[in-house]
Design an enzyme around this catalytic site. Structure first.
Site, PDB file in Angstrom:
ATOM      1  N   GLU A   1       0.827  -1.206   0.000  1.00  0.00           N
ATOM      2  CA  GLU A   1       0.000   0.000   0.000  1.00  0.00           C
ATOM      3  C   GLU A   1       0.864   1.259   0.000  1.00  0.00           C
ATOM      4  O   GLU A   1       1.855   1.342   0.726  1.00  0.00           O
ATOM      5  CB  GLU A   1      -0.884  -0.015   1.262  1.00  0.00           C
ATOM      6  CG  GLU A   1      -1.760   1.216   1.442  1.00  0.00           C
ATOM      7  CD  GLU A   1      -2.462   1.242   2.782  1.00  0.00           C
ATOM      8  OE1 GLU A   1      -3.441   1.997   2.925  1.00  0.00           O
ATOM      9  OE2 GLU A   1      -2.043   0.494   3.694  1.00  0.00           O
TER      10      GLU A   1
ATOM     11  N   LYS B   1      -9.439   2.634  -3.064  1.00  0.00           N
ATOM     12  CA  LYS B   1      -9.944   2.136  -1.783  1.00  0.00           C
ATOM     13  C   LYS B   1     -11.342   2.690  -1.546  1.00  0.00           C
ATOM     14  O   LYS B   1     -11.566   3.897  -1.610  1.00  0.00           O
ATOM     15  CB  LYS B   1      -9.007   2.541  -0.648  1.00  0.00           C
ATOM     16  CG  LYS B   1      -9.355   1.890   0.688  1.00  0.00           C
ATOM     17  CD  LYS B   1      -8.304   2.214   1.745  1.00  0.00           C
ATOM     18  CE  LYS B   1      -8.616   1.498   3.054  1.00  0.00           C
ATOM     19  NZ  LYS B   1      -7.619   1.814   4.098  1.00  0.00           N
TER      20      LYS B   1
ATOM     21  N   CYS C   1      -5.413  -2.357   2.726  1.00  0.00           N
ATOM     22  CA  CYS C   1      -5.333  -2.259   4.181  1.00  0.00           C
ATOM     23  C   CYS C   1      -6.483  -3.032   4.832  1.00  0.00           C
ATOM     24  O   CYS C   1      -6.726  -4.188   4.505  1.00  0.00           O
ATOM     25  CB  CYS C   1      -5.300  -0.794   4.607  1.00  0.00           C
ATOM     26  SG  CYS C   1      -4.893  -0.550   6.351  1.00  0.00           S
TER      27      CYS C   1
END
Length: 529
Positions: free
Chosen positions: A286, A350, A403
């Protein structure tokens, strides 16, 4: 046992609160990295006995009568979440000069709020409480319901759900493919709490039989699943996962960006080890690219030169949209796919952002009081609109999660049916070598088993790993290690049930406990009259 239970039942005031707090804290030993699930066989019987004694005055209203049970559940939850989530405060110490003031809010505020879910679990259970096995079923229903609600209320945070304590190793993970997390939470609480029957001895034989039956089924199904012949792999993928172990104090330092990028490039360009093929896919963690591609188009050229024909790079980046003199920029925490020509072939943003970490809720209001996002980086992120699978070499489809998105079972299930593998990129370096990264990895590992898909996981400082569809670790890099792993991964979907059927099963298990508890409660009240 009867004497011990009696003493716990009669506890009052601060002593009752303290024992509930300690029981909740003890239950955290069932989670990664400790995996001492036997602690839950102490914590939950103690919780049952505490609720036994949490009675209100019969002349009070229903809510007042339930308040003692809520308090017991809240203190249990406060102990559980405080002991299980203290490591969140580590993120605020990375830039302590700016954010140390918020440490008490992270350490105390988050457990304080999450404890309300377990308070409601105890209160719901108390409405159907009995003096026999019915109260164990009621507790299982209450916890299953509130753990399910914890997954989506107030943006959702289903971290360290109780059911994970029942799945410390692949042998004990396989049942999740049938029950889903909702069912696993209910079954785990029921089994963990059954030893409470040793005190009253009502329904002791029934409880012992269910205890043995459920554990045998859990272990037996795991053994059968792991012993079954592997589904022949129609295709395979050679993968390299890069773990750069970048120091967070340098993450956004402009003077070292080139060095960080060179480290990533060097690890990616290394020759494969003995017996390994050149990777078709390279995976970076990430926000691994330490600059915006819009500012450094030369970086894409360098990546195109580094990638061999047919290779693809999936990298976590900060993606910018709308840059220009008259347009405000929007930034996304993204995964991009870069082909061997140095072109961005696809991108996924995301969708589920971290409140206060990646964006500031009610930003216009809170910014007036000087508040800002706490840990993620130099800008607020915008949420992506949708998630889709990225097409890999040979037509394979990888579903990326950034994440903590991977801890949400429903998010993963929605797209898993359209993909051949799950990808999780993360940067857990914010939390150092604490239980946090291990807990995060465990939940990602169980998503693989739940959906019957292999998992590729790249983390900045660990744990990076390749996990097969049965939850077995094929290869991994430890916390704070710098390096790369090369894996030849057979691709074969092995989901036992569809996500829809698994969801139905979980809800049915939860409702079964609720119905059993309600029936036994009604029968007890009728007999009392």
């Amino acid at each position: 046992m009867q004497r011990l239970a009696g003493r716990i039942i009669l506890l009052w005031g601060w002593r009752r609160a303290l024992v509930a707090f300690l029981a909740g804290a003890l239950a955290v030993l069932g989670q990664a990295p400790y995996d001492f699930f036997a602690a839950c066989f102490i914590s939950f019987p103690v919780l049952v006995w505490l609720i036994d004694g949490a009675t209100g005055d019969a002349s009070d209203s229903l809510l007042r009568r339930l308040r003692p049970a809520f308090a017991v559940g809240w203190w249990f939850g406060f102990g559980y979440f405080l002991a299980g989530l203290w490591w969140i405060g580590s993120a605020l110490l990375v830039e302590a000069d700016s954010f140390a003031w918020a440490l008490p809010f992270a350490l105390i505020g988050i457990p304080f709020a999450l404890a309300f879910f377990y308070g409601f679990a105890a209160m719901i259970a108390r409405t159907m409480w009995t003096n026999d096995i019915g109260r164990i079923a009621a507790l299982a229903f209450g916890f299953a319901l509130t753990e399910w609600l914890r997954g989506f209320l107030f943006t959702g945070f289903p971290w360290n759900a109780i059911g994970y304590a029942a799945m410390p190793v692949p042998l004990l993970m396989q049942s999740i493919s049938i029950t889903g997390m909702v069912g696993m939470n209910a079954l785990a609480v029921f089994v963990f709490a059954l030893p409470a029957l040793l005190a009253a001895r009502r329904h002791l034989r029934l409880g012992a039989a269910l205890f043995v039956l459920l554990i045998a089924a859990h272990v037996g199904f795991g053994f059968i699943s792991l012993s079954a012949p592997e589904t022949p792999a129609a295709r395979s993928l050679d993968v390299r996962i890069v773990q750069p172990a970048v120091d967070l104090s340098e993450k956004w330092d402009a003077s070292v960006r080139d060095r960080i990028f060179a480290t990533l490039m060097g690890l990616s360009a290394e020759a494969p080890g003995p017996g390994r093929q050149k990777p078709q896919l390279i995976l970076w963690p990430e926000t691994s690219v330490p600059f915006l591609f819009t500012e450094r188009p030369d970086a894409l050229t360098a990546l195109g030169d580094m990638l061999a024909p047919g290779q693809m790079l999936m990298a976590g980046v900060v993606r910018e949209e709308g840059s220009g003199a008259t347009t405000d920029s929007r930034y996304y925490n993204s995964v991009v796919a870069i082909n061997d020509k140095g072109e961005i072939a696809d991108a996924v943003d995301k969708v589920h952002l971290v409140p206060f970490g990646e964006y500031l809720p009610f930003a216009d209001l809170l910014s007036r009081f000087g508040l800002e996002q706490l840990v993620a980086g130099p800008m607020n992120f915008a949420a992506g609109n949708e998630r889709h699978a990225i097409m890999l070499p040979d037509g394979l489809r990888a579903l990326p999660f950034i994440c903590y998105e991977v801890i949400f079972p429903d998010l993963v299930e929605k797209g898993a049916k359209s993909a051949e593998l799950i990808v999780n990129v993360t940067n857990d370096a914010w939390f150092g070598d604490t239980p946090g990264p291990y807990q995060h990895f465990r939940q990602a590992q169980i998503r693989a088993v739940e959906n019957g898909l292999p998992l590729l996981r790249a983390a900045n400082n660990g744990i990076s790993a390749v996990v097969d569809p049965r939850g077995r670790i094929v290869d991994a890099l430890a916390i704070d290690a710098r390096g790369a792993i090369d894996v030849h991964l057979p691709i074969s979907a092995q989901a036992v049930l569809s996500s829809g059927q698994r969801r139905i099963n979980g809800m049915l298990i939860m409702l079964l406990f609720g119905m059993a508890a309600l029936m036994l409660s009604v029968r007890q009240r009728l007999r009392a009259n």
